[in-house]
Write an enzyme that holds these catalytic residues in place. Structure first.
Site, PDB file in Angstrom:
ATOM      1  N   TYR A  53       0.846  -1.197   0.000  1.00 34.00           N
ATOM      2  CA  TYR A  53       0.000   0.000   0.000  1.00 34.00           C
ATOM      3  C   TYR A  53       0.882   1.248   0.000  1.00 34.00           C
ATOM      4  CZ  TYR A  53      -3.769  -3.184   1.487  1.00 34.00           C
ATOM      5  OH  TYR A  53      -4.684  -4.203   1.578  1.00 34.00           O
ATOM      6  N   HIS A 133      -0.753 -12.036   0.745  1.00 29.28           N
ATOM      7  CA  HIS A 133      -1.702 -11.079   0.176  1.00 29.28           C
ATOM      8  C   HIS A 133      -2.562 -11.707  -0.924  1.00 29.28           C
ATOM      9  CE1 HIS A 133      -2.155  -6.452  -0.391  1.00 29.28           C
ATOM     10  NE2 HIS A 133      -3.308  -7.062  -0.560  1.00 29.28           N
ATOM     11  N   GLY A 216     -16.794   1.983  -0.236  1.00 29.58           N
ATOM     12  CA  GLY A 216     -17.498   3.232   0.036  1.00 29.58           C
ATOM     13  C   GLY A 216     -18.902   3.297  -0.518  1.00 29.58           C
ATOM     14  N   PHE A 217     -19.242   2.416  -1.471  1.00 32.39           N
ATOM     15  CA  PHE A 217     -20.564   2.479  -2.094  1.00 32.39           C
ATOM     16  C   PHE A 217     -21.677   2.314  -1.066  1.00 32.39           C
ATOM     17  CE2 PHE A 217     -24.293   0.321  -3.748  1.00 32.39           C
ATOM     18  CZ  PHE A 217     -24.689   1.205  -4.746  1.00 32.39           C
TER      19      PHE A 217
END
Length: 324
Positions: A53, A133, A216-217
């Site tokens: 990230y 990951h 976030g939706f």
């Protein structure tokens, strides 16, 4: 509190990915650190990050700064396999984003180096929960996790995890060393694979839900994306698909209003009710949203509400394919 294998964590953690540039637009380190410290102060003491990230371990280094002086309060989780050293061969990992693939390597010979780099970035001498990951198509997952078992024996890692795997891969890895948690995208608009969920229950493995708010939706507030937002790569957030998805999500937003909670709280509460060992890790850079998310742990949904939600979700067909 909830358990991930033998690891105890709060019911809602904090996903730090949003705090690196290029995810949801630009953000400065001072703002990011303030968000992290607020999350810790509010009780989100399970912090999830990755060496991939942001550039050069940016996100891990942020987390390291935030936990300095309070390391004993925090469960630190990070991931490996995508931030491959320069000059090392990588393999293609197919994903559902517009760019089609990630590149990574989970070669066992690299695992200790990944961990030592993360320990430096985080400013700690042990990682509480260490995830692969993504599985490497060129390396059996049990071989990679054998190298993680060496880290556990060396005291560099306390608990092992897997991210974005199948039920079969979980079983293979768990035969090599106990897996505390599987991290997987799980939310109202991305159901978990039933076989994977069944395997976690059978083996006593916890589930950490990444993107529990649908990137976030499910907050009910995303109508367009700003420049530099990573979600431009996600077909579900294409302008036409987003408009359709918002229309189809309206009944669930109305139900949240009826209950006197926010759509985000309804989405997280629904997820907490799906399994006693699921732990969502929503991320936000806004302190008020972080507090709102964490307050969800105290919300109990009536069985009639869960039934109404299931009925609404059964007709909530998402446009734009899947995110992986």
């Amino acid at each position: 509190m909830r358990t991930l294998g033998k690891l105890t964590v709060p019911p809602i953690g904090y996903g730090a990915m949003v705090l690196s540039p290029g995810i949801y637009g630009e953000i400065d380190d001072d703002w990011a650190l303030a968000a992290l410290r607020h999350a810790l102060d509010e009780g989100a003491t399970h912090i999830d990050t990755s060496d991939a990230y942001g550039p050069d371990g940016h996100n891990e280094r942020l987390v390291g700064r935030a936990i300095r002086g309070r390391r004993d309060e925090v469960v630190v989780a990070t991931k490996f396999g995508l931030a491959v050293p320069e000059g090392v061969e990588t393999r293609s990992i197919p994903v559902g984003y517009a760019f089609g693939e990630l590149r990574g390597s989970a070669d066992p010979t690299l695992v200790r180096g990944y961990a030592e780099r993360s320990l430096r970035n985080l400013g700690t001498d042990v990682i509480d929960l260490y995830y692969l990951h993504y599985p490497d198509p060129g390396v059996p997952v049990e071989d990679t996790m054998g190298a993680v078992a060496d880290l556990v024996r060396a005291g560099l890692v306390r608990h092992a995890g897997l991210s974005n795997v199948t039920a079969e891969q979980l079983r293979s890895a768990h035969a090599v060393l106990p897996i505390a948690a599987v991290q997987v995208e799980w939310s109202m608009w991305r159901p978990i694979d039933p076989e994977l969920l069944a395997a976690t229950r059978e083996l006593g493995v916890g589930v950490v839900a990444w993107s529990p708010l649908g990137s976030g939706f499910l907050t009910g507030s995303v109508s367009k994306l700003e420049e530099g937002d990573f979600r431009h790569h996600a077909p579900r957030f294409d302008a036409a698909n987003l408009a359709v998805n918002n229309d189809r999500y309206a009944p669930i937003r109305r139900l949240a209003t009826e209950l006197g909670i926010t759509p985000a709280q309804l989405a997280l509460a629904w997820l907490l009710h799906q399994d006693e060992h699921v732990v969502p890790i929503p991320g936000s850079s806004t302190p008020s949203h972080i507090t709102e998310n964490l307050q969800t742990a105290g919300i109990a949904l009536h069985p009639d509400t869960l039934r109404r939600l299931d009925e609404a979700l059964s007709s909530f067909k998402v446009e734009g394919g899947t995110l992986l």
